[in-house]
Design a protein around this motif. Structure first.
Motif, PDB file in Angstrom:
ATOM      1  N   GLY A 186     -55.977  61.723 -17.015  1.00 62.17           N
ATOM      2  CA  GLY A 186     -56.106  62.115 -15.760  1.00 62.17           C
ATOM      3  C   GLY A 186     -55.085  61.393 -14.767  1.00 62.17           C
ATOM      4  N   GLU A 187     -55.254  61.904 -13.446  1.00 57.64           N
ATOM      5  CA  GLU A 187     -54.190  61.446 -12.655  1.00 57.64           C
ATOM      6  C   GLU A 187     -54.651  60.050 -11.823  1.00 57.64           C
ATOM      7  OE1 GLU A 187     -51.469  62.902 -11.399  1.00 57.64           O
ATOM      8  OE2 GLU A 187     -52.034  64.306 -12.851  1.00 57.64           O
ATOM      9  N   TYR A 188     -53.969  59.283 -11.544  1.00 60.88           N
ATOM     10  CA  TYR A 188     -54.130  58.184 -10.865  1.00 60.88           C
ATOM     11  C   TYR A 188     -53.506  57.918  -9.593  1.00 60.88           C
ATOM     12  CZ  TYR A 188     -53.866  52.811 -10.339  1.00 60.88           C
ATOM     13  OH  TYR A 188     -53.864  51.519 -10.023  1.00 60.88           O
ATOM     14  N   TYR A 189     -54.170  57.789  -8.520  1.00 57.21           N
ATOM     15  CA  TYR A 189     -53.610  57.791  -7.249  1.00 57.21           C
ATOM     16  C   TYR A 189     -53.976  56.521  -6.413  1.00 57.21           C
ATOM     17  CZ  TYR A 189     -53.443  62.722  -7.722  1.00 57.21           C
ATOM     18  OH  TYR A 189     -53.243  64.270  -8.193  1.00 57.21           O
ATOM     19  N   VAL A 190     -52.972  56.090  -5.672  1.00 54.37           N
ATOM     20  CA  VAL A 190     -53.176  55.130  -4.544  1.00 54.37           C
ATOM     21  C   VAL A 190     -52.667  55.593  -3.454  1.00 54.37           C
ATOM     22  CG1 VAL A 190     -52.407  52.735  -3.762  1.00 54.37           C
ATOM     23  CG2 VAL A 190     -52.796  53.101  -6.341  1.00 54.37           C
ATOM     24  N   ALA A 191     -53.680  55.751  -2.381  1.00 55.55           N
ATOM     25  CA  ALA A 191     -53.541  56.239  -1.145  1.00 55.55           C
ATOM     26  C   ALA A 191     -52.111  55.701  -0.153  1.00 55.55           C
ATOM     27  CB  ALA A 191     -54.666  56.326  -0.320  1.00 55.55           C
ATOM     28  N   ASP A 192     -51.461  56.560   0.421  1.00 58.19           N
ATOM     29  CA  ASP A 192     -50.453  55.860   1.221  1.00 58.19           C
ATOM     30  C   ASP A 192     -50.768  54.664   2.153  1.00 58.19           C
ATOM     31  OD1 ASP A 192     -48.711  57.560  -0.255  1.00 58.19           O
ATOM     32  OD2 ASP A 192     -48.360  58.763   1.553  1.00 58.19           O
ATOM     33  N   SER A 193     -51.927  54.943   2.759  1.00 56.84           N
ATOM     34  CA  SER A 193     -52.469  53.865   3.783  1.00 56.84           C
ATOM     35  C   SER A 193     -52.865  52.412   2.907  1.00 56.84           C
ATOM     36  CB  SER A 193     -53.906  54.369   4.191  1.00 56.84           C
ATOM     37  OG  SER A 193     -54.762  54.503   3.147  1.00 56.84           O
ATOM     38  N   VAL A 194     -53.033  52.473   1.606  1.00 58.22           N
ATOM     39  CA  VAL A 194     -53.280  51.272   0.972  1.00 58.22           C
ATOM     40  C   VAL A 194     -51.890  50.593   0.927  1.00 58.22           C
ATOM     41  CG1 VAL A 194     -53.792  50.105  -1.318  1.00 58.22           C
ATOM     42  CG2 VAL A 194     -55.158  52.128  -0.555  1.00 58.22           C
ATOM     43  N   ILE A 195     -50.896  51.404   0.821  1.00 60.75           N
ATOM     44  CA  ILE A 195     -49.642  50.350   0.607  1.00 60.75           C
ATOM     45  C   ILE A 195     -49.233  49.986   1.954  1.00 60.75           C
ATOM     46  CG2 ILE A 195     -46.870  50.665   0.046  1.00 60.75           C
ATOM     47  CD1 ILE A 195     -49.062  50.874  -2.349  1.00 60.75           C
ATOM     48  N   ASP A 196     -49.367  50.958   2.934  1.00 58.12           N
ATOM     49  CA  ASP A 196     -49.266  50.548   4.212  1.00 58.12           C
ATOM     50  C   ASP A 196     -49.868  49.150   4.667  1.00 58.12           C
ATOM     51  OD1 ASP A 196     -47.579  52.527   4.895  1.00 58.12           O
ATOM     52  OD2 ASP A 196     -49.270  53.701   5.680  1.00 58.12           O
ATOM     53  N   ASP A 197     -51.400  49.083   4.392  1.00 63.57           N
ATOM     54  CA  ASP A 197     -52.237  47.724   4.582  1.00 63.57           C
ATOM     55  C   ASP A 197     -51.366  46.675   3.897  1.00 63.57           C
ATOM     56  OD1 ASP A 197     -53.698  49.336   6.086  1.00 63.57           O
ATOM     57  OD2 ASP A 197     -55.290  49.556   4.689  1.00 63.57           O
ATOM     58  N   ILE A 198     -51.146  46.863   2.668  1.00 62.34           N
ATOM     59  CA  ILE A 198     -50.281  45.750   1.938  1.00 62.34           C
ATOM     60  C   ILE A 198     -49.176  45.148   2.496  1.00 62.34           C
ATOM     61  CG2 ILE A 198     -49.352  44.973  -0.439  1.00 62.34           C
ATOM     62  CD1 ILE A 198     -51.205  46.908  -1.750  1.00 62.34           C
ATOM     63  N   GLN A 246     -39.257  40.396   1.329  1.00 61.84           N
ATOM     64  CA  GLN A 246     -39.016  41.529   0.140  1.00 61.84           C
ATOM     65  C   GLN A 246     -39.507  41.237  -1.140  1.00 61.84           C
ATOM     66  OE1 GLN A 246     -35.009  41.610  -1.569  1.00 61.84           O
ATOM     67  NE2 GLN A 246     -35.011  43.830  -1.260  1.00 61.84           N
ATOM     68  N   LYS A 247     -39.456  39.878  -1.612  1.00 65.25           N
ATOM     69  CA  LYS A 247     -39.931  39.443  -2.790  1.00 65.25           C
ATOM     70  C   LYS A 247     -41.509  39.517  -2.680  1.00 65.25           C
ATOM     71  CE  LYS A 247     -35.955  36.596  -4.228  1.00 65.25           C
ATOM     72  NZ  LYS A 247     -35.419  35.148  -4.478  1.00 65.25           N
ATOM     73  N   SER A 248     -41.953  38.821  -1.551  1.00 62.40           N
ATOM     74  CA  SER A 248     -43.499  38.941  -1.540  1.00 62.40           C
ATOM     75  C   SER A 248     -44.290  40.122  -1.644  1.00 62.40           C
ATOM     76  CB  SER A 248     -43.879  38.193  -0.264  1.00 62.40           C
ATOM     77  OG  SER A 248     -43.592  36.838  -0.303  1.00 62.40           O
ATOM     78  N   LEU A 249     -43.617  41.162  -0.956  1.00 69.61           N
ATOM     79  CA  LEU A 249     -44.141  42.687  -0.801  1.00 69.61           C
ATOM     80  C   LEU A 249     -44.111  43.297  -2.172  1.00 69.61           C
ATOM     81  CD1 LEU A 249     -45.303  44.814   0.708  1.00 69.61           C
ATOM     82  CD2 LEU A 249     -42.896  45.787   1.530  1.00 69.61           C
ATOM     83  N   MET A 250     -43.037  43.313  -3.140  1.00 68.51           N
ATOM     84  CA  MET A 250     -42.820  43.636  -4.346  1.00 68.51           C
ATOM     85  C   MET A 250     -43.802  43.240  -5.226  1.00 68.51           C
ATOM     86  SD  MET A 250     -39.717  43.666  -7.007  1.00 68.51           S
ATOM     87  CE  MET A 250     -38.729  45.144  -6.163  1.00 68.51           C
ATOM     88  N   LYS A 251     -44.141  41.870  -5.163  1.00 71.10           N
ATOM     89  CA  LYS A 251     -45.183  41.117  -6.015  1.00 71.10           C
ATOM     90  C   LYS A 251     -46.459  41.381  -5.716  1.00 71.10           C
ATOM     91  CE  LYS A 251     -46.901  36.714  -7.338  1.00 71.10           C
ATOM     92  NZ  LYS A 251     -46.632  35.030  -7.194  1.00 71.10           N
ATOM     93  N   GLU A 255     -49.169  43.658  -8.191  1.00 72.54           N
ATOM     94  CA  GLU A 255     -50.404  42.890  -8.594  1.00 72.54           C
ATOM     95  C   GLU A 255     -51.561  43.720  -8.182  1.00 72.54           C
ATOM     96  OE1 GLU A 255     -50.000  39.078  -7.112  1.00 72.54           O
ATOM     97  OE2 GLU A 255     -48.726  38.284  -8.841  1.00 72.54           O
ATOM     98  N   MET A 256     -51.476  44.415  -6.882  1.00 72.28           N
ATOM     99  CA  MET A 256     -52.496  45.013  -6.515  1.00 72.28           C
ATOM    100  C   MET A 256     -52.821  46.515  -6.987  1.00 72.28           C
ATOM    101  SD  MET A 256     -52.677  43.538  -2.539  1.00 72.28           S
ATOM    102  CE  MET A 256     -52.870  41.954  -2.135  1.00 72.28           C
ATOM    103  N   THR A 257     -51.788  47.203  -7.209  1.00 64.79           N
ATOM    104  CA  THR A 257     -51.716  48.680  -7.662  1.00 64.79           C
ATOM    105  C   THR A 257     -51.540  48.973  -9.156  1.00 64.79           C
ATOM    106  OG1 THR A 257     -49.470  49.046  -7.175  1.00 64.79           O
ATOM    107  CG2 THR A 257     -50.895  49.230  -5.256  1.00 64.79           C
TER     108      THR A 257
END
Length: 272
Positions: A186-198, A246-251, A255-257
């Motif tokens: 099946g499909e796996y989605y992470v809403a754009d808003s989640v990445i914005d919040d992170i 940059q490094k903190s955001l990538m990590k 880890e969260m998604t």
């Protein structure tokens, strides 16, 4: 020198890819052809993994190099590296023979001891465990280190699996567990808003960042990329602040998604 070809045959999900590296070590085999990939001395040299295909038919075509566009780069890479020995993995005798034919590899007669059945090197319990991991949890094994596969499997769950052998536990071989989040179970989605919040939370935790102005993302399986525009405070080093963020955001995103992020581009548009 004539290349020596080995084959490992077993039905799907019986642990061929898991046991391939150990088999290569025991027999001194230099290269592996597995699900569309040419792996030479523990490095992915060429190919497009069949595990990325969206359908079973597509996966089969990729695995046997049905399309010339997939076949030719692998054939040329094998010719260039010229390994002394190659292990071909497949679900049937016909499949490994077809792969050898497509890649123009010398194929031994079927009475040769170079042809190995998965049942001869695994127990029924091991094969049952492998099927469970594939069918229930959607886990696939690729006989190569995770670092070699990061760009190939961006947007997928990607976890290293290290297997230790020997009394001192000092020698390890690494395989990679892949779960294709976009095309399997099946499909796996992470809403754009989640990445914005992170991105905003990481900015708040990074000294020197005032705020996130804009965040763009390319959430494709081939290249999960993030582009962030930020404002920073004037009394902080621009380069070091951007590097920390940059490094903190990538990590944090990985880890969260569970997505494998290929790049994080950070642009400073305001200092003050």
């Amino acid at each position: 020198m004539t290349m020596e070809v080995y084959t490992l045959v077993g039905s799907s999900g019986t642990g061929k890819s898991f046991h391939a590296m150990e088999l290569c070590k025991n027999l001194g085999i230099e290269a592996v052809i597995d699900d569309g990939l040419f792996i030479y001395k523990n490095r992915v040299i060429e190919g497009i993994s069949a595990k990325k295909a969206a359908t079973k038919i597509g996966a089969t075509k990729a695995a046997i190099f049905f399309d010339d566009a997939m076949k030719e780069p692998v054939r040329l890479a094998i010719k260039e590296k010229n390994p002394a020995s190659v292990l071909i993995l497949g679900t049937s005798r016909g499949m490994v023979e077809k792969i050898a034919e497509r890649l123009e590899l010398p194929f031994p007669s079927w009475d040769s001891p170079n042809h190995i059945e998965i049942e001869s090197i695994t127990t029924e319990e091991e094969r049952a465990t492998a099927r469970e991991q594939r069918d229930i949890y959607g886990k696939h094994i690729i006989p190569a280190p995770s670092l070699q596969l990061k760009r190939n499997f961006a947007g997928y769950f990607l976890d290293p699996l290290r297997i230790f052998r020997g009394k001192d536990q000092g020698a390890a071989t690494e395989r990679t567990v892949v779960r294709p989040t976009f095309s399997y179970m099946g499909e796996y989605y992470v809403a754009d808003s989640v990445i914005d919040d992170i991105a905003k939370c990481v900015a708040e935790a990074t000294e020197g960042i005032r705020r996130v102005i804009f965040l763009g993302q390319t959430p494709s399986p081939e290249a999960y990329q993030l582009s962030v525009v930020v404002a920073i405070e004037k009394d902080f080093s621009l380069w070091k602040t951007m590097e920390r963020y940059q490094k903190s955001l990538m990590k944090a995103v990985e880890e969260m998604t569970a997505f494998n992020v290929v790049t994080v581009d950070v642009e400073v548009r305001n200092v003050g």
